[in-house]
Scaffold this motif. Sequence first.
Motif: not given
Length: 129
Positions: A35-46, A106-109
């Motif tokens: 997910x990080x490789x795909x650029x998923x900001x929500x996962x990066x934040x978590x 979902x960046x909020x989550x």
Amino acid sequence: MVAVNLLVSIVVIVALQWIGMLVFSWMTRFNDLEELRRGNVAVGLALSGKFLGTALLLGVAAYTNSSIWHLALWFAVGYACLLLAYWVLEWVTPKLTLSVELQKGNVAVGLLLAAVYVGTAFAISSLII
């Protein structure tokens, strides 16, 4: 002797941090790194919140304990509280599956989870003796 103790402490802290992040990755229904490789900001934040939360617990446990065993014990107690915080949040939000929302980006989550991890670690670290 002081240098050896310092080196052992650093190795133990890094190992505990790595183990903590590994256990967190098992909790999600998806591959965190993918997910990080795909650029998923929500996962990066978590993930950032998980890393900061475990680092905070480790830092306080290392600062307040002269024994590696006590450091590891207090980290385990604090880490269990981080895991519990995740599951309690999952439980009190029955219409919101956290891992599904993270995978959807979902960046909020992601931001909420980061705050929960860091906030829980901050609160629990005040109890570490």
